[in-house]
Design a protein around this motif. Sequence first.
Motif, PDB file in Angstrom:
ATOM      1  N   UNK A 307      35.210  47.376  51.513  1.00  0.00           N
ATOM      2  CA  UNK A 307      36.212  46.696  50.887  1.00  0.00           C
ATOM      3  C   UNK A 307      36.766  47.046  49.622  1.00  0.00           C
ATOM      4  N   UNK A 308      35.693  47.093  48.577  1.00  0.00           N
ATOM      5  CA  UNK A 308      35.886  47.563  47.479  1.00  0.00           C
ATOM      6  C   UNK A 308      36.508  48.810  47.419  1.00  0.00           C
ATOM      7  N   UNK A 309      36.080  49.881  48.040  1.00  0.00           N
ATOM      8  CA  UNK A 309      36.751  51.178  48.137  1.00  0.00           C
ATOM      9  C   UNK A 309      38.322  51.091  48.577  1.00  0.00           C
ATOM     10  N   UNK A 310      38.691  50.169  49.759  1.00  0.00           N
ATOM     11  CA  UNK A 310      39.921  49.877  50.133  1.00  0.00           C
ATOM     12  C   UNK A 310      40.922  49.544  49.097  1.00  0.00           C
ATOM     13  N   UNK A 311      40.176  48.624  48.512  1.00  0.00           N
ATOM     14  CA  UNK A 311      41.102  47.779  47.469  1.00  0.00           C
ATOM     15  C   UNK A 311      41.465  48.651  46.346  1.00  0.00           C
ATOM     16  N   UNK A 312      40.510  49.425  45.872  1.00  0.00           N
ATOM     17  CA  UNK A 312      40.610  50.375  44.560  1.00  0.00           C
ATOM     18  C   UNK A 312      41.558  51.501  44.975  1.00  0.00           C
ATOM     19  N   UNK A 313      41.371  52.053  45.982  1.00  0.00           N
ATOM     20  CA  UNK A 313      42.583  53.019  46.666  1.00  0.00           C
ATOM     21  C   UNK A 313      43.849  52.444  46.570  1.00  0.00           C
ATOM     22  N   UNK A 314      44.270  51.105  46.593  1.00  0.00           N
ATOM     23  CA  UNK A 314      45.455  50.728  46.734  1.00  0.00           C
ATOM     24  C   UNK A 314      46.088  50.490  45.292  1.00  0.00           C
ATOM     25  N   UNK A 315      45.099  49.965  44.236  1.00  0.00           N
ATOM     26  CA  UNK A 315      45.396  50.046  42.975  1.00  0.00           C
ATOM     27  C   UNK A 315      45.816  51.606  42.467  1.00  0.00           C
ATOM     28  N   UNK A 316      44.893  52.383  42.838  1.00  0.00           N
ATOM     29  CA  UNK A 316      45.172  53.738  42.156  1.00  0.00           C
ATOM     30  C   UNK A 316      46.480  54.416  42.799  1.00  0.00           C
ATOM     31  N   UNK A 317      46.846  53.977  44.140  1.00  0.00           N
ATOM     32  CA  UNK A 317      47.775  54.764  44.728  1.00  0.00           C
ATOM     33  C   UNK A 317      49.075  53.872  43.960  1.00  0.00           C
ATOM     34  N   UNK A 318      48.938  52.696  43.660  1.00  0.00           N
ATOM     35  CA  UNK A 318      50.152  51.982  42.916  1.00  0.00           C
ATOM     36  C   UNK A 318      50.422  52.671  41.659  1.00  0.00           C
ATOM     37  N   UNK A 319      49.151  52.963  40.905  1.00  0.00           N
ATOM     38  CA  UNK A 319      49.369  53.514  39.611  1.00  0.00           C
ATOM     39  C   UNK A 319      50.086  54.780  39.763  1.00  0.00           C
ATOM     40  N   UNK A 320      49.777  55.562  40.671  1.00  0.00           N
ATOM     41  CA  UNK A 320      50.457  56.854  40.756  1.00  0.00           C
ATOM     42  C   UNK A 320      51.892  56.569  41.436  1.00  0.00           C
ATOM     43  N   UNK A 321      52.235  55.666  41.896  1.00  0.00           N
ATOM     44  CA  UNK A 321      53.697  55.374  41.961  1.00  0.00           C
ATOM     45  C   UNK A 321      54.307  54.821  40.639  1.00  0.00           C
ATOM     46  N   UNK A 322      53.694  54.644  39.846  1.00  0.00           N
ATOM     47  CA  UNK A 322      54.289  54.110  38.407  1.00  0.00           C
ATOM     48  C   UNK A 322      54.101  52.965  38.320  1.00  0.00           C
ATOM     49  N   UNK A 323      53.293  52.077  39.019  1.00  0.00           N
ATOM     50  CA  UNK A 323      53.146  50.621  38.891  1.00  0.00           C
ATOM     51  C   UNK A 323      51.884  50.156  38.427  1.00  0.00           C
ATOM     52  N   UNK A 324      51.835  49.595  37.056  1.00  0.00           N
ATOM     53  CA  UNK A 324      50.696  49.421  36.155  1.00  0.00           C
ATOM     54  C   UNK A 324      50.363  48.066  36.040  1.00  0.00           C
ATOM     55  N   UNK A 325      51.227  46.956  36.600  1.00  0.00           N
ATOM     56  CA  UNK A 325      50.792  45.715  36.581  1.00  0.00           C
ATOM     57  C   UNK A 325      49.928  45.435  37.863  1.00  0.00           C
ATOM     58  N   UNK A 326      49.267  44.175  37.809  1.00  0.00           N
ATOM     59  CA  UNK A 326      48.592  43.989  39.221  1.00  0.00           C
ATOM     60  C   UNK A 326      49.560  43.928  40.331  1.00  0.00           C
ATOM     61  N   UNK A 327      48.797  44.279  41.384  1.00  0.00           N
ATOM     62  CA  UNK A 327      49.492  44.386  42.670  1.00  0.00           C
ATOM     63  C   UNK A 327      48.879  43.950  43.874  1.00  0.00           C
ATOM     64  N   UNK A 328      47.780  43.711  43.828  1.00  0.00           N
ATOM     65  CA  UNK A 328      47.051  43.372  45.223  1.00  0.00           C
ATOM     66  C   UNK A 328      47.385  41.788  45.530  1.00  0.00           C
ATOM     67  N   UNK A 329      47.570  40.894  44.756  1.00  0.00           N
ATOM     68  CA  UNK A 329      48.041  39.778  45.084  1.00  0.00           C
ATOM     69  C   UNK A 329      49.268  39.650  45.737  1.00  0.00           C
ATOM     70  N   UNK A 330      50.267  40.527  45.493  1.00  0.00           N
ATOM     71  CA  UNK A 330      51.574  40.555  45.901  1.00  0.00           C
ATOM     72  C   UNK A 330      51.528  41.298  47.267  1.00  0.00           C
ATOM     73  N   UNK A 331      50.738  42.446  47.467  1.00  0.00           N
ATOM     74  CA  UNK A 331      50.562  42.836  48.884  1.00  0.00           C
ATOM     75  C   UNK A 331      50.038  41.942  49.830  1.00  0.00           C
ATOM     76  N   UNK A 332      48.907  41.362  49.241  1.00  0.00           N
ATOM     77  CA  UNK A 332      48.327  40.370  50.101  1.00  0.00           C
ATOM     78  C   UNK A 332      49.214  39.337  50.650  1.00  0.00           C
TER      79      UNK A 332
END
Length: 888
Positions: A307-332
């Motif tokens: 689970x940790x690996x999945x969530x952290x890959x989301x965060x990193x992929x988002x940052x590579x798309x230029x998104x630096x604010x929190x995103x997991x809550x929004x995607x959830x």
Amino acid sequence: MQTHEIARRFTDYFVRAGHTSVPSASLILDDPTLLFVNAGMVQFKPYFLGDAPPPYKRATSIQKCVRTGDIDEVGKTTRHNTFFQMAGNFSFGDYFKAGAIEHAWQLVTGGQDAGGYGFEPDRIWVTVYLEDDEAAELWQRIAGIPAERIQRRSGKDNYWDMGVPGPGGPCSEIYYDRGPGHGREGGPVVDEDRYLEIWNLVFMQDERGELSPKDGYPPIGELPNKNIDTGMGIERVAYLLQGVDNVYETDLVRPVIARAEELSGRRYGADLTDDVRFRVIADHARSGVMIIGDGVTPSNEGRGYVLRRLLRRIVRSSRLLGVHEPVLGSFAEVVRDAMAPAYPELETDFERISAVVRAEEEAFLATLSTGSRIFDTAVAATKAAGGVQLAGDKAFQLHDTYGFPIDLTLEMAAEAGLSVDEAGFRALMAEQRARARADAVARKTGHGDAGVYRAVLDKSGGSEFLGYTDLTAEARVVGLLVDHTGVPAAGQGSAVEVVLDRTPFYAEGGGQQADTGWITGDGFAVEVSDVQSPVAGLIVHRGTVTEGEISLDAPAHATVDQSRRAAVSRSHSATHLVHTGMRRALGDTAAQAGSMNAPGRLRFDFTSPGGAVPASVLADVEDEVNAVLLDDHEVRAFVTTPEEARLIGALALFGEKYGDAVRVVEIGDYSRELCGGTHVHRSGQLGLVKLLSEASIGAGVRRVEALVGLDAFRFLAREHVLVSQLAEQFKARPEELPERIGGVVERLRQAERELEKVRADAVLSSAGALAEAAEDVGGVALVAAAVAGGVGANDLRALASDVRARLGARTGVVALFSVGDDGKVAFVVATTAAAREQGLAAGKLVPAFAPAVGGRGGGKPDLAQGGGSDPAGVPAAVEALRRALAAR
């Protein structure tokens, strides 16, 4: 056809065909062979294996599944997904091949207006097992599929078993031809991208031996009852029926990508590299929410690590798309809105789910920035030195200090054109685990310096243990510590550690709790509460000076609490008996993996590759153990060599270290183990052993808890009183109680359902009045109101949708608020089609008023929702919405 509709049609079809609809099992089942449920048949394994009688002849389910073997491939292709839904129909000794093929064909090719999926029959191909002439003939006879569209494949592709001796059988897979634009002619044996597998029918007819027919070996016989296990990929059927190219573009997954597009300002399909990141986000967000929904939390091992690996890959992929604010809550939130119609627990439990993802993201973001800089520096230094491999110590630093999973480091290194010294990393991890074990020892010694104890040992020559035969002893104080420092004397009230030259006290070890008791002498008394052996050969008594002053070299009298020792010894002997009973029932795989022997109770951990131990087996073990007590066997202990112990069949614990001489404890001819603990003299002294529970404590490890002696008698006495009281209350015999109580519970549940319906009807009945009270705000029909307190989110959404429908073709906005019993505000915003045509999107209206109730929210153009913490702000929120509409 929407995905939820596809699932509904599957269930409806098979229920009409006499199947019992079984809800999806949790992703987390008590199966030590699986991290997550990965197929629809998993919850039915006991029935297929014959471990339990099936409660129905036919069943159907839509099972949520997670497969994590190819996480790294997710996003790189459109075929890999970690979360998916598997629809299945199951027959337990009822219909077989003909029935399974007929059902599948009718549902796949049946007209959509008749409840089917409407696939063109002439685009269906099937595969069968090489030797399964029967299935091939049935496909031709039942479905009319010509022989050229029936392809035979080897056991690697078209034979199924569980990987161990047991049931298995050939399978037949259904494929859909997507057309020439998707690949080569020739059927699935040529191109499985063009010919997409949608359904697998498994015909369980064989009993396989040690060697599997998948590898070309014949089965050892036929099953007495032939079973059916099928699995249809809901998402695959969805993207075929929705006319899109892959699962990422279907109705339940594409919204996550849309939210990522919204947050990043980039567009899916515009750049291949970005597309990979969009797909990673979409897949992992669904998997993460579903896994958390079933109770898993992020951690550094097992399911939590996945689970940790999945969530952290989301965060990193988002940052590579230029998104630096929190995103997991929004995607959830997007996942919740998409999946809650099928899994309503996502809605009811979303506060917890949201808290988990937000906390994990907060923790990761705090370290990601710093860790990325360390990584970039290490990469630059490696390349400057002409290296092509990142050093293992750098990978370890990222993991240990900055929380980078090694998988993330490997991925980032690959993107930078480097490999990673994984062997060096693993070695450092092993050293860290060794340090952790040393820390555990330090905790056992009260964080004291082992050197202090070593000095006492060197000076005193150690402690002689007399406890196998004596519970009292005359001794001399050869060591005295206060706060882990040697002292000559200690007065009343001092917490002390006392070392005697000889002692009857047993130091905690081998799962047996320490003795307690007293050390007394001329003018002093120490109450002993714990006994440890911080270094080999030294026994340290921990306690408090209750009288006078104890000093070094003082004569002392040591007395063990006899009743406690007797109770602990009974538990330890009982553990040996339970261990033997389990091995006799389950085989040698039931090896001890830990134990705890306390006064009157025990805990026994053992390996169990086969999973949960059936209740009938536990009952048999309990009966057998108590029969040993009735036989009143002699308990004998003796010292011998490891070789002799092995020859006489004494059990040794895996991982334990033994010296040149070992102590064997045997209970009659029933049990024989290497053991350094204390025991009863005869098995009859245990009185009674009562097994209380059996449960999983980790992958492949089970735990049994039991009571012994008087504690077991007291437990049964309490149970007897309880049963008697219930029997009196229900005017029933004890054996009738389960049925009677079950009936009462069912009636209560029915009453609760009826009350819920009445309440929901009452809420929905107000829709007409609310619609009639719509006010005109800048040409918009606005319905903004607070409804009765305690209305749940589902009912609030239903009410808002009903009010919106009553506004008809008008340009309308509905905003409803409710205050829960916990004082929290929930709100829902809905817009009519006419309002959306004028640019009024529900999700974009939320920010205009949500701050007034101390909250936030979001959603789609037609429906949005959220919550807040300030009920007093509802009027201000309504006014803010009015102003926003008037000013547009």
